[in-house]
Write a protein that holds these residues in place. Structure first.
Motif, PDB file in Angstrom:
ATOM      1  N   ALA A  54       0.814  -1.212   0.000  1.00 26.71           N
ATOM      2  CA  ALA A  54       0.000   0.000   0.000  1.00 26.71           C
ATOM      3  C   ALA A  54       0.851   1.267   0.000  1.00 26.71           C
ATOM      4  CB  ALA A  54      -0.935  -0.008   1.214  1.00 26.71           C
ATOM      5  N   ASP A 130      -5.865  -6.311   4.956  1.00 30.11           N
ATOM      6  CA  ASP A 130      -6.625  -6.413   6.201  1.00 30.11           C
ATOM      7  C   ASP A 130      -6.997  -7.857   6.477  1.00 30.11           C
ATOM      8  OD1 ASP A 130      -6.592  -3.664   6.528  1.00 30.11           O
ATOM      9  OD2 ASP A 130      -8.470  -3.390   5.398  1.00 30.11           O
ATOM     10  N   ARG A 136     -10.085  -2.939  11.652  1.00 30.50           N
ATOM     11  CA  ARG A 136      -9.819  -2.125  10.465  1.00 30.50           C
ATOM     12  C   ARG A 136     -10.668  -2.595   9.292  1.00 30.50           C
ATOM     13  NH1 ARG A 136      -4.756   0.421   8.200  1.00 30.50           N
ATOM     14  NH2 ARG A 136      -4.906   0.286   5.940  1.00 30.50           N
ATOM     15  N   ARG A 140     -13.835  -0.509   7.311  1.00 31.23           N
ATOM     16  CA  ARG A 140     -13.778  -0.172   5.895  1.00 31.23           C
ATOM     17  C   ARG A 140     -14.809  -0.919   5.044  1.00 31.23           C
ATOM     18  NH1 ARG A 140      -8.942   2.414   4.488  1.00 31.23           N
ATOM     19  NH2 ARG A 140      -7.431   2.560   6.184  1.00 31.23           N
ATOM     20  N   GLU A 157      -8.393   3.024   1.031  1.00 27.05           N
ATOM     21  CA  GLU A 157      -7.108   3.589   1.447  1.00 27.05           C
ATOM     22  C   GLU A 157      -6.784   4.820   0.598  1.00 27.05           C
ATOM     23  OE1 GLU A 157      -7.746  -0.385   2.615  1.00 27.05           O
ATOM     24  OE2 GLU A 157      -7.554   0.371   0.556  1.00 27.05           O
TER      25      GLU A 157
END
Length: 234
Positions: A54, A130, A136, A140, A157
């Motif tokens: 990421a 994740d 988290r 999301r 993200e």
């Protein structure tokens, strides 16, 4: 172009090569199996590794914003044809489009988009980012930024467009905003403009927020900061 999921050492080498081109990254000159002969091939390779790291999204975005004039769009399209995930690089380009008002950069992104189709069925953009069921992941779930959705991915993200101010870019797609707004109204009975903007992380303008509120069948009562939006009476 991508032979296998990148190892830590291969990512270190990628960061090293990007740093040599002026990107905000630090790496090491490790051995790797790739022969990169141009800046455009390096960007395409980074795009293929993007779904496994990421951090690369912010690095690519910042590089794109600062060095767009050095990228040959035609050569980049040719390199994209060799990619495993050309749509991944297009996601990065969408964030660049959102972050910049530069006409040349936007024209490049429009050219790069041409001829590609979104991934189908939709996939999580970042692989193994994740753990299922984690806090988290739950936070999301169901949320998607427009840049990911445009190319058949799911992701919330946001990349950083300024390494010093930590300024992020990215707005939710229309479906995610509608879900967020419906949840607010169901839970509270009404919503203010500021509450809605805060819920979507201030990723849209007030004009777009008003359009969303009206499109959801809401009407406003009151004025100024005390104005509330509720479902229209039948």
């Amino acid at each position: 172009m991508l032979l296998h999921p990148p190892t830590t050492r291969e990512l270190e080498r990628l960061y090293f090569e990007l740093r040599r081109e002026g990107a905000p990254s630090v790496g090491a000159r490790r051995a790797w199996p790739y022969k990169v002969r141009s800046l455009e091939q390096l960007i395409a390779l980074a795009g293929d590794m993007l779904r496994y790291d990421a951090r690369l999204l912010s690095i690519l975005l910042q590089f794109w914003l600062e060095h767009e004039h050095r990228i040959n769009p035609r050569q980049l399209r040719a390199a994209m044809a060799e990619m495993r995930f050309p749509q991944a690089l297009l996601v990065a380009s969408e964030f660049a489009y959102e972050a910049s008002r530069d006409a040349e950069l936007r024209a490049m992104v429009a050219y790069l988009r041409s001829g590609w189709s979104p991934v189908f069925p939709a996939e999580r953009f970042f692989i193994d980012l994740d753990r299922p069921g984690s806090r988290r992941s739950e936070r999301r779930r169901g949320r998607n930024l427009r840049a990911y959705a445009a190319w058949g991915f799911i992701g919330a993200e946001r990349p950083t467009m300024d390494a010093f101010r930590k300024q992020q870019v990215g707005r939710y797609d229309a479906r995610t905003r509608a879900d967020i707004l419906r949840s607010l109204v169901e839970r509270q009975g009404s919503v203010s403009m500021q509450e809605y903007l805060r819920a979507v992380d201030h990723g849209i303008s007030r004009a777009q927020a008003r359009h969303d509120l009206l499109g959801a069948g809401l009407e406003v009562s009151g004025q100024g900061r005390g104005a509330r939006w509720r479902l229209r009476r039948s």
